[in-house]
Design a protein around this motif. Sequence first.
Motif, PDB file in Angstrom:
ATOM      1  N   GLY A 158       0.838  -1.199   0.000  1.00 27.33           N
ATOM      2  CA  GLY A 158       0.000   0.000   0.000  1.00 27.33           C
ATOM      3  C   GLY A 158       0.866   1.240   0.000  1.00 27.33           C
ATOM      4  N   VAL A 159       0.614   2.172  -0.922  1.00 29.94           N
ATOM      5  CA  VAL A 159       1.396   3.398  -0.969  1.00 29.94           C
ATOM      6  C   VAL A 159       0.621   4.510  -0.276  1.00 29.94           C
ATOM      7  N   SER A 160       1.292   5.622  -0.087  1.00 28.26           N
ATOM      8  CA  SER A 160       0.591   6.771   0.469  1.00 28.26           C
ATOM      9  C   SER A 160       1.188   8.053  -0.080  1.00 28.26           C
ATOM     10  N   GLY A 161       0.778   9.167   0.425  1.00 27.12           N
ATOM     11  CA  GLY A 161       1.362  10.419  -0.026  1.00 27.12           C
ATOM     12  C   GLY A 161       0.406  11.565  -0.212  1.00 27.12           C
ATOM     13  N   PRO A 162      -0.568  11.762   0.710  1.00 31.34           N
ATOM     14  CA  PRO A 162      -1.429  12.945   0.595  1.00 31.34           C
ATOM     15  C   PRO A 162      -0.624  14.239   0.592  1.00 31.34           C
ATOM     16  N   THR A 192      -2.065  10.364   7.633  1.00 34.01           N
ATOM     17  CA  THR A 192      -1.657  10.093   9.017  1.00 34.01           C
ATOM     18  C   THR A 192      -1.909  11.380   9.807  1.00 34.01           C
ATOM     19  N   PRO A 193      -1.918  11.274  11.130  1.00 33.26           N
ATOM     20  CA  PRO A 193      -2.168  12.492  11.910  1.00 33.26           C
ATOM     21  C   PRO A 193      -1.033  13.522  11.787  1.00 33.26           C
ATOM     22  N   ASP A 249      -0.031  15.715   6.145  1.00 37.23           N
ATOM     23  CA  ASP A 249      -0.232  14.401   5.526  1.00 37.23           C
ATOM     24  C   ASP A 249      -1.715  14.073   5.532  1.00 37.23           C
ATOM     25  N   SER A 250      -2.501  15.015   5.003  1.00 39.88           N
ATOM     26  CA  SER A 250      -3.953  14.975   5.181  1.00 39.88           C
ATOM     27  C   SER A 250      -4.688  14.983   3.841  1.00 39.88           C
TER      28      SER A 250
END
Lengths: 90, 448
Positions: B213-217, B275-276, B280-281
């Motif tokens: 799983g990637v992320s990156g908001p 993440t909080p 990163d929202s």
Amino acid sequence: MKKALISVSGADTTGIIARVATKLYEMNINILDISQTILSGCFTMMMVVDLEGADRDFSGVAEALQPIGDMLHMEIHLQRMDIFDAMHRI
Amino acid sequence: MINTQDILQTMQMIREEHFDIRTITLGINLLPCASEDVKRTAERVYDKITKTAEHLVRTGEDIEKEFGIPIVNKRIAVTPVSMIAQGDPVPIAFALDRAAKQVGVNFLGGYTALMQKGATDSDERLIQSIPQVMSETDLICSSVNIASTRAGINMNAVREMGHIIRRTAELTRDRDSLGCAKLVVFANAVEDNPFMAGAFVGPGEPETVINVGVSGPGVVKNALEQIKGEPFDVVAETIKRTAFKITRVGQLVAREASSRLNIPFGIVDLSLAPTPARGDSVAQILEEMGLESVGGPGTTAALALLNDAVKKGGVMASNHVGGLSGAFIPVSEDAGMIKAAASGKLSLEKLEAMTAVCSVGLDMIAIPGDTDAVTISGIIADEAAIGIINQKTTAVRVIPAIGKQAGDTVNFGGLLGHAPVMPVSRVSCESFIARGGRIPAPLNSLKN
């Protein structure tokens, strides 16, 4: 060829390239390209190297470079080039 | 050879914009562990997981160092436990928890029952044990599928899950009802999801599999900051390009982990998971598009664009895309969502509308501790209806914060974050939920 990027960032000072290059020579690592720039106000030197003939493994090279960063009071990182190629080349 | 701009951009994404690989999740088939003796099953489960996942965490850390990209979580997903448990499933849960601790992963998912059409005896025993397991284990995540587009909604299961969620909250009340943060109720659950709490290995999966799983908001938000005031065509294009880059790194890490562990690569999940941490929202991406606050008019449209553009950009960057693949909107794990919910600008009803256009559902939402079980069931039924009609995954992960009221705060710590308790409608659905039975599978033509 096992290409990796060495990046050194922090306040500019003398002997950055000389010290890194000397260490690389001791480990039998060939330098392929060098560039330097300013990133977020920080001096950054980037060096592409070939780890193929190195006398130690990846983490060994990373560990050997760390004292140079400490000596220069700069951040030094070693990472494989694959991540840049993956991200920016189709 | 050195393209300075490209290298600097990658470095900035990682160092300043919180770009990371959110999870490498190792899927393990536990079907061969089943036996008539539950103790024997538990032993086999422990042995199989500790052997198969022995090098998972170490390999993840090696990749992290060599590529210079943080890999935040290393996790395990297993076959739904209800499929291997003959009799009391609780000893298996304890074996899973011990195995997860032994190999050093931060969560293990698969304490799961698939009952979209009906429950087996094993499914029944499993869901009844969920409150105890969520309260007495540390790393086990649980999920229950109660609806699908092909089967409709199992309203008996919906009714039961309202009680299970409440009991779980009560048993973990000393920890802000944390047990409910590890329990998710799905419609159209996917078999290859690498994210928690809903990861499990579906029956169509191979013996072992690596899903990433990637992320990156933060990266997407930063890209949008460069194009202030531009029309949506430019916004969509910018998000696509960014998603492509993020996903390429996910693909690289997945391939590398797969080859080092000698375990087949499954999918990259294109989800934007917040993440909080500051910056990163997902909520802040929507606000960057021009909303005063997430939750106001325009929110659903902005989220729909974001979700679609992320998929379009990501699909070309990976050989195999799967899992949940969409923007996540967990309230407690997203600084922008927390802010909007705390100030009353984001309501539960607006969140429900948002789940119609994104992954994955009402997620990490704290509700008043006196919310009754039928109300929770009503919320689950509504969310499942959105899922089955739109042929997408939806889910409910709500936390009845025992002893707290709307406006109070619950704190789960770490990646799970903290959340303001949001008000819930007090209009009764008791007679509706009491009916039970099944809501039939929906028609898939005449779509209006």
